[in-house]
Every structure is written in structure tokens, then in C-alpha cells.
Write a protein that holds these residues in place. Structure first.
Motif, short mmCIF file in Angstrom:
data_model
loop_
_atom_site.label_atom_id
_atom_site.label_comp_id
_atom_site.label_asym_id
_atom_site.label_seq_id
_atom_site.Cartn_x
_atom_site.Cartn_y
_atom_site.Cartn_z
N PRO A 295 32.60 49.87 38.52
CA PRO A 295 32.22 50.25 37.15
C PRO A 295 32.33 49.09 36.16
O PRO A 295 31.53 48.99 35.23
N GLU A 296 33.29 48.21 36.38
CA GLU A 296 33.48 47.09 35.46
C GLU A 296 32.26 46.17 35.46
O GLU A 296 31.83 45.68 34.41
N MET A 297 31.70 45.93 36.63
CA MET A 297 30.51 45.08 36.70
C MET A 297 29.31 45.78 36.08
O MET A 297 28.49 45.15 35.39
N ALA A 298 29.19 47.08 36.32
CA ALA A 298 28.09 47.84 35.72
C ALA A 298 28.17 47.79 34.20
O ALA A 298 27.17 47.58 33.51
N GLN A 299 29.37 47.98 33.67
CA GLN A 299 29.54 47.94 32.22
C GLN A 299 29.25 46.56 31.67
O GLN A 299 28.61 46.41 30.62
N SER A 300 29.67 45.54 32.39
CA SER A 300 29.40 44.17 31.96
C SER A 300 27.90 43.89 31.90
O SER A 300 27.42 43.19 31.00
N ALA A 301 27.14 44.45 32.85
CA ALA A 301 25.70 44.25 32.85
C ALA A 301 25.06 44.85 31.60
O ALA A 301 24.13 44.27 31.02
N LEU A 302 25.55 46.00 31.17
CA LEU A 302 25.04 46.59 29.92
C LEU A 302 25.47 45.76 28.72
O LEU A 302 24.66 45.48 27.82
N ASP A 303 26.73 45.36 28.70
CA ASP A 303 27.24 44.58 27.56
C ASP A 303 26.51 43.26 27.40
O ASP A 303 26.30 42.79 26.28
N ASP A 304 26.13 42.64 28.53
CA ASP A 304 25.49 41.33 28.50
C ASP A 304 23.98 41.38 28.35
O ASP A 304 23.31 40.34 28.38
N GLY A 305 23.44 42.59 28.22
CA GLY A 305 21.99 42.71 28.03
C GLY A 305 21.19 42.48 29.29
O GLY A 305 19.99 42.19 29.22
N VAL A 306 21.82 42.61 30.46
CA VAL A 306 21.11 42.42 31.72
C VAL A 306 20.20 43.59 32.01
O VAL A 306 19.09 43.43 32.54
N ALA A 307 20.65 44.80 31.68
CA ALA A 307 19.90 46.01 32.03
C ALA A 307 20.24 47.12 31.06
O ALA A 307 21.18 47.03 30.26
N ASP A 308 19.46 48.20 31.14
CA ASP A 308 19.69 49.39 30.34
C ASP A 308 20.38 50.48 31.15
O ASP A 308 21.05 51.35 30.61
N LEU A 309 20.17 50.45 32.47
CA LEU A 309 20.83 51.35 33.41
C LEU A 309 21.24 50.52 34.62
O LEU A 309 20.73 49.41 34.83
N VAL A 310 22.14 51.07 35.44
CA VAL A 310 22.61 50.36 36.63
C VAL A 310 22.55 51.30 37.83
O VAL A 310 23.07 52.41 37.77
N GLU A 311 21.92 50.83 38.89
CA GLU A 311 21.92 51.60 40.14
C GLU A 311 23.21 51.30 40.89
O GLU A 311 23.57 50.14 41.11
N MET A 312 23.90 52.37 41.32
CA MET A 312 25.18 52.24 42.03
C MET A 312 25.18 53.16 43.26
O MET A 312 26.11 53.92 43.50
N THR A 313 24.14 53.04 44.06
CA THR A 313 23.93 53.99 45.16
C THR A 313 25.09 53.99 46.14
O THR A 313 25.67 55.04 46.45
N ARG A 314 25.43 52.83 46.68
CA ARG A 314 26.50 52.81 47.69
C ARG A 314 27.84 53.18 47.09
O ARG A 314 28.68 53.81 47.75
N ALA A 315 28.07 52.79 45.84
CA ALA A 315 29.33 53.16 45.19
C ALA A 315 29.45 54.67 45.06
O ALA A 315 30.55 55.24 45.16
N LEU A 316 28.31 55.35 44.85
CA LEU A 316 28.33 56.80 44.70
C LEU A 316 28.37 57.52 46.05
O LEU A 316 28.74 58.68 46.12
N ILE A 317 27.98 56.83 47.11
CA ILE A 317 28.21 57.38 48.45
C ILE A 317 29.71 57.32 48.74
O ILE A 317 30.28 58.25 49.32
#
Length: 677
Positions: A295-317
Motif C-alpha cells: 500500500p505504501e508504494m501505491a500511495q506514493s504513486a498517487l502522491d507523486d503524480g505517477v497515476a490516478d489508480l493503482v492495479e494491485m492484483t497479486r497483492a489482492l490475491i
């Protein structure tokens, strides 16, 4: 995007998703026939309940010429299943999209028994099969298939569709100079077919339906493939037709770049996604895909303007409740994804059902024996002794404690985790799973005693007091099946990895040692040992009876990459050979086909062969009293050497076995227990 959390809602085509986390399409082998089954429904509903914002169902073929694997869905057979998924996810607000695609030349003729479709007559890099070049009637059928599949999905109650132009897609094959050699309009304008499909789908379903595109934006083949610069122009051209863009990486020669294992850095597509999003300048929400499991990396991607959403398929498996846990800020930590691909990557000829080494319940939500341990409390008041603090023992203790039992774990070792922290010396991410199991047991109040050996008398006394006993005593080394001369040094892969994990590797060998790794198993352990030694500067050889090193890695998708890494590291691969003996002159190997023998000079042999079950405690108890066979429950390596997945699965099953016995005992005394599923 600073200030936006991954748990915040996002609006797509006028519809609100409850979070910015996407569960992407992937093979599951959950189907019956070519539809979406009840097992699919339970699998997706569990992630929806866990807070997923956007969920894309397993990609369905839009035309019956495409049958990429045995249980691949076919869009025209999915209406009932899609409707059931929509109904199951409705109360949680998840936007469910139907994955739609066609694998073209990257498909299989094994099931369709039809020629593979492709833009041009270019043999597939993996299968080497030559496809048929599509003609205009074929193209029209393909477009119609996407349109009818999209309309069927929307009529079934889904929020929209995702069109696949990713790594294994026919549309990507049209985009690429590697595979599109056409001289007609579809060759002059390689994006033309995708635009036609998107336009036709949009016209059919309207503006208030989510239309997403999964697009390979870098085939990692710059001599002729799609490059990030080309992808920028592509996404600008189709952006007005879309509500969402999922940026992915990989192509015919680099399929493993799509969902690589932990050898690739987590979030390896961050810079690619940033480049695409910046080029769009806010015209379209962009999804980051590529090994984001924390989650920390996903949040960082939003904070840094990398993306608007983050796919986390394996993490959710690995943890279906990931988003809910982040939202709650709960003390319960997220079960880690170690990115091993060992049980979640299921596109192989065994047709295994999708699962996770850390959560065996994933993909098995409808199996009756597999209770939901987060809601049941049938073990309240029961006392259990677990002998062994490896993955099987810790998972057993965790499940028992979650269900209300009082659990005591005893292990002769001086640290918890069993083989997990040992394996982590070669595959670092496995340490995350060990740490999670330890922390969860600590949070749940499990008593752990280390450096203490349990005797048969201790077990008998425990059973006599009314407690249950689980034996998870692990494994031991085996005797090598080759001769060794006096004075030569042979150590097990486990001992080497254990020394590395404790920082004592230099005590085992001189930095200039020539090392030969014997790998009769052909699995990840031998490769991990070789890579570890190569990183420490040793001259390393690996001998295997197979024609390629690490044949078992084909299941995780790392086989080709692993052999490439070994060659680049200067490792000598001794193939199709059997180790016959170790002498003072070196290792004697014999070629399987020619029986030719040769000596490989070496200072040390590391044996990565199978270990044996450590069953002495069980054998002693049962040998003295056969009736104990029915009282003692075993799990993990002490039954037979297991993978991490098998050990954790058996630990979970051992806990449920103990509790089912408790339930039967209480029912006989008039106490009724209901098991939550």
C-alpha cells in the motif's frame, strides 16, 4: 495527486468507484466450460467486500477462433456469470468491468483446433507456430465480437468493459512492427484496428459506460516494437474514446515483464506510467500496473503524480481485505505478496486453480472445509500445543488463535519462521511472509518458546491433560546419492542459505572458492543458491540432469529469465548431467545420453537435493502406542518436504482438523457450533 489516498473514491464515466485500487484480469482456472462460474463469483465478491474500487473479470475471448487455454472464458458464454458477479459486488460499490480480448498468434490451437489469427505471417516467439494473416472478413468478425461482448456485459449489469491490447493481445500485435508487416491500411496505420473497435464499442454502449484500455506501452524491443514514445502518440489518439487507461509493459519477447517475479523491482513500470500520464495532461485517468504489492508504494504513486489508480492484483490475491485494512488503519497488518508467482500464475498444462502461497483460501472460497477464519470462533477455550515454528506451525497457530483457541508453540530452533528466513537469504521477499506470520501470532497472543525440544513424554502429558497436539517438526537433510571421498566438503543448500541469512557465509568458504551446486530437483532453491554465490564473487557451476537449469521455474514464468541471469553472471551450466561422485580432484559428472564422464574442479559442493521429513518424534510416539496415530495431527515438512504454499495450506488444514474434532466433541455434550463460511 498529492492528498488523494488509495482509499478515496474516483469517478469514471459518471460512476463512482469506492477506492483507487484495481483488481486486474488474470487467468484463474475457476471456470466450468467457458463461462464465469460460481467459484469466480465468490473469488471476485471477496475482493469487492475487501474494498476494491475497480474489478476486471478474467479476459474473455470475443470470438471462438481464440481459445488461449483450456478454461479460458468465451464472451458469448459469460452473461449469466457476469450478472452473478455484478449482483455479488453491487452492495460494495465496486465497478466491475468485463475483460474482453483475443490472443491472436499468442494463443493456442490445442483447444480451438483452428489456425491462429494474426496481423501477418510471423511465427510466435514462444510457440513458434505460424499464424494465418487476417483478411478483411476476419477483421470485421473481430470488431463485431468486441461490440457484442461489450453489449452483453453491459446488459448483464456490469459497469463497463476493458479492451485488452496488452502483452498477450492480438491488438498489441497489430500495434507492433515486430508482428505487423501488413501493406494495407492496417499496416500503414497500426492503431487503426484498435480505434475502430473502441469507436464501435463506444457507439454501441453509450457514454455512461466505463470503457477502459489495457495497453502495452513498451515492448522492450526498440528495434521494431512499440516504444514509450510511440505509445504516447497512441494514447493521445484514443484518449477521447476512453474513460480509463491501464499502462503495461512487455511484448512477444518479454512476456515476463507483465507480471514478473521478485527478481524485477517492485513498481518497475513507474517511470513508464509517469511518462504516459504526463503526456495525457489530465485528459484521461491512468492506472499504474507493475509489481505494486505494498500500500505504501501505491500511495506514493498517487502522491507523486505517477497515476490516478493503482492495479494491485497479486497483492489482492494475497490479501483480499487489503483496501479495507488500509482504510481502517487497523492493527491487523496486510498479508504480504512475495511476488513469487508460484501459485497465482496458473496458465500451464496442469490447470491448477489460482491460489496464494500465503493465503490458501484464495481461489478456494467455495470449498466447504475451508472456513472463513475471520468470523468463526469455534475454538474458544480450547488449548493446543504446536511443535514447530515454521510456516506450517505458525499458520496453524495463527488460525487457531484467530478462532479463539489458546495456542502454545515450541521449537528447538533459536528463531521463528523455520525455512522461511533461510529461503529469504536467496529470495528476500519470503522474509516478509515470515515476519507477517510471526507478527500475527504475537498480536493474537500465541505463546512461542524457542530453543526448547519437546520429548515424547511431553506430548503424552499434553494429550492426557485434554489439549490437542499438532506436529510441524519440519525436515532434515538427506544422504547424497553419490560417492564422496574423505576430506572433500559437501554442504546442503539449506545450511548455506542459513549461514547467509545469519551473516556467517564467510565461515563456510573462502571468497576464492570454486563452488559446484548440485540441483537434481530443478527448482528455485538451486537457482537461488547459485545467484547468491555469484553475487558474493564465487566461481560457480550448476549441474542438472535437465536440458535447462531450473525447469520448475517455468511455472512461475522465470525460467528463461533465470537462465539469462546465470549466463550474464558467468555461471557455468552443466546440463543433462548427473553427479556421480566428489573427489579431491573435483566433481565427477556423467552425461545422461552419452555416459561420458568428466571432472569439474571444485573446492566445495552444495547439494540442493530433496530434504527428508523430520518424523522422529511422531515415529517414536506412534511406534510405542499406535492409538496416538488418530490423536496427533501433522503438517508441513514432517509429512513430506513441502513448498511454502503446501506447508501453509497444511498448517491451516491442521487447525481446522483440530477445531472440527472440538466441534464434534462439544456436539456430543449438547453444545452446538456453527462454522462460518
Amino acid at each position: 495527486m498529492a492528498g488523494t489516498a488509495i482509499t478515496d473514491p474516483v469517478v469514471l464515466a459518471g460512476r463512482t468507484a469506492p477506492s483507487r485500487v484495481l483488481f486486474g484480469p488474470h487467468e484463474t482456472n475457476l471456470g466450468q466450460g467457458r463461462g464465469i462460474s460460481g467459484r469466480h463469483v465468490a473469488y471476485y465478491a471477496r475482493r469487492s467486500a475487501g474494498g476494491v474500487g475497480v474489478l476486471v473479470t478474467e479476459t474473455a475471448s470475443v470470438h471462438d477462433s481464440d481459445w488461449p487455454y483450456e478454461r479460458a472464458p468465451l464472451a458469448e458464454d459469460c452473461a449469466t456469470g457476469w450478472a452473478a458477479v455484478a449482483a455479488a459486488c453491487q452492495d460494495h460499490g465496486t465497478l466491475v468491468l468485463a475483460g474482453l480480448g483475443h490472443t491472436g498468434a499468442q494463443g493456442s490451437t490445442a483447444f480451438s483446433q483452428q489456425a491462429l489469427w494474426a496481423p501477418s505471417r510471423v511465427a510466435d516467439a514462444a510457440s513458434r507456430e505460424m499464424p494465418v494473416a487476417m483478411e478483411q472478413p476476419d477483421i470485421e468478425l473481430l470488431v463485431a465480437g468486441f461490440v457484442s461482448g461489450a453489449q452483453l456485459a453491459v446488459d448483464s449489469g456490469l459497469a463497463g468493459v476493458e479492451i485488452d491490447a496488452g502483452v498477450g493481445a492480438l491488438l498489441r500485435q497489430f500495434h507492433s512492427g515486430l508482428t505487423n508487416l501488413r501493406e494495407d491500411a492496417y499496416g500503414q496505420d497500426r492503431l487503426m484496428l484498435t480505434r475502430e473497435i473502441l469507436s464501435a464499442v463506444r457507439h454501441e454502449v453509450g457514454q455512461d459506460v466505463v470503457l477502459s484500455l489495457r495497453l502495452s506501452c513498451d515492448e522492450l524491443a526498440p528495434w521494431a516494437g512499440v516504444t514509450p514514445e510511440m505509445a504516447v502518440e497512441q494514447v493521445r489518439a484514443v484518449a477521447p474514446l476512453l474513460d480509463l487507461l491501464v499502462v503495461v509493459q512487455g511484448g512477444p519477447f518479454t512476456a515476463s515483464a507483465y507480471r514478473p517475479d521478485a527478481h524485477a523491482p517492485a513498481g518497475h513500470t513507474i517511470e513508464l506510467c509517469r511518462q504516459i500520464r504526463e503526456a495525457l495532461d489530465g485528459a484521461l485517468p491512468v492506472v499504474l500496473q507493475g509489481g505494486v504489492v505494498k500500500p505504501e508504494m501505491a500511495q506514493s504513486a498517487l502522491d507523486d503524480g505517477v497515476a490516478d489508480l493503482v492495479e494491485m492484483t497479486r497483492a489482492l490475491i494475497a490479501d483480499a481485505d487489503l483496501v479495507a485494512k488500509v482504510r481502517a488503519g487497523a492493527a491487523v497488518t496486510v498479508r504480504p505478496c512475495v511476488r513469487c508467482n508460484q501459485t497465482c500464475r496458473v496458465r500451464d498444462n496442469r490447470n491448477p486453480v489460482v491460489a496464494c502461497i500465503g493465503d490458501p483460501r484464495s481461489g478456494h472460497e467455495t470449498v466447504d472445509v475451508d472456513v472463513d477464519v475471520t468470523t468463526s470462533h469455534e475454538g474458544h477455550g480450547h488449548r493446543v500445543l504446536v511443535v514447530g515454528a515454521g510456516p506450517a506451525g505458525l499458520e496453524c497457530a495463527r488460525v487457531l488463535a484467530t478462532l479463539g483457541a489458546s495456542v502454545r508453540v515450541v521449537d528447538a530452533a533459536d528463531r521463528e519462521g523455520g525455512m522461511l528466513p533461510v529461503v529469504a537469504a536467496g529470495r528476500q521477499t519470503f522474509g516478509d511472509l515470515s515476519d507477517w506470520l510471526v507478527s500475527e501470532c504475537d498480536r493474537l497472543g500465541v505463546s512461542v518458546t524457542l530453543g526448547s525440544r519437546v520429548s515424547p513424554d511431553d506430548i503424552r502429558a499434553t494429550l492426557s491433560s485434554g489439549q490437542s497436539v499438532v506436529l510441524a517438526t519440519g525436515s532434515r537433510g538427506s544422504s547424497p546419492r553419490y560417492t564422496t571421498d574423505p576430506g572433500v566438503t559437501v554442504i546442503s543448500a539449506t545450511d548455506l542459505l542459513r549461514a547467509a541469512s545469519l551473516g556467517t557465509l564467510s565461515d563456510l568458504m573462502d571468497p576464492a572458492s570454486r563452488v559446484l551446486v548440485h540441483d537434481p530437483v530443478g527448482g528455485p532453491v538451486g537457482v537461488a543458491v547459485v545467484e547468491l554465490l555469484a553475487r558474493h564473487g564465487h566461481q560457480v557451476s550448476i549441474v542438472t540432469q535437465d536440458q535447462i537449469v531450473g525447469t520448475g521455474l517455468s511455472l512461475s514464468g522465470d525460467l528463461a529469465d533465470a537462465n539469462s541471469r546465470l549466463q550474464q553472471a558467468g555461471v557455468v551450466r552443466v546440463l543433462s548431467c548427473v553427479l556421480r561422485g566428489v573427489t579431491v580432484e573435483g566433481a565427477v559428472v556423467e552425461h545422461r545420453w552419452t555416459s561420458e564422464k568428466r571432472v569439474i574442479p571444485t573446492d566445495l559442493v552444495v547439494d540442493a537435493g530433496h530434504r527428508l521429513a523430520e518424523s522422529q518424534l511422531y515415529d517414536t510416539l506412534v511406534g510405542a502406542d499406535a492409538s496416538l496415530r488418530d490423536e496427533l495431527v501433522r503438517a508441513g515438512d514432517c509429512v513430506a518436504p513441502r513448498t511454502v504454499h503446501e506447508a501453509i495450506l497444511e498448517g491451516r488444514r491442521a487447525a481446522l482438523t483440530i477445531l472440527s474434532r472440538t466441534a464434534r466433541s462439544r456436539s456430543r455434550t449438547g453444545v452446538r457450533l456453527e462454522v462460518a463460511r
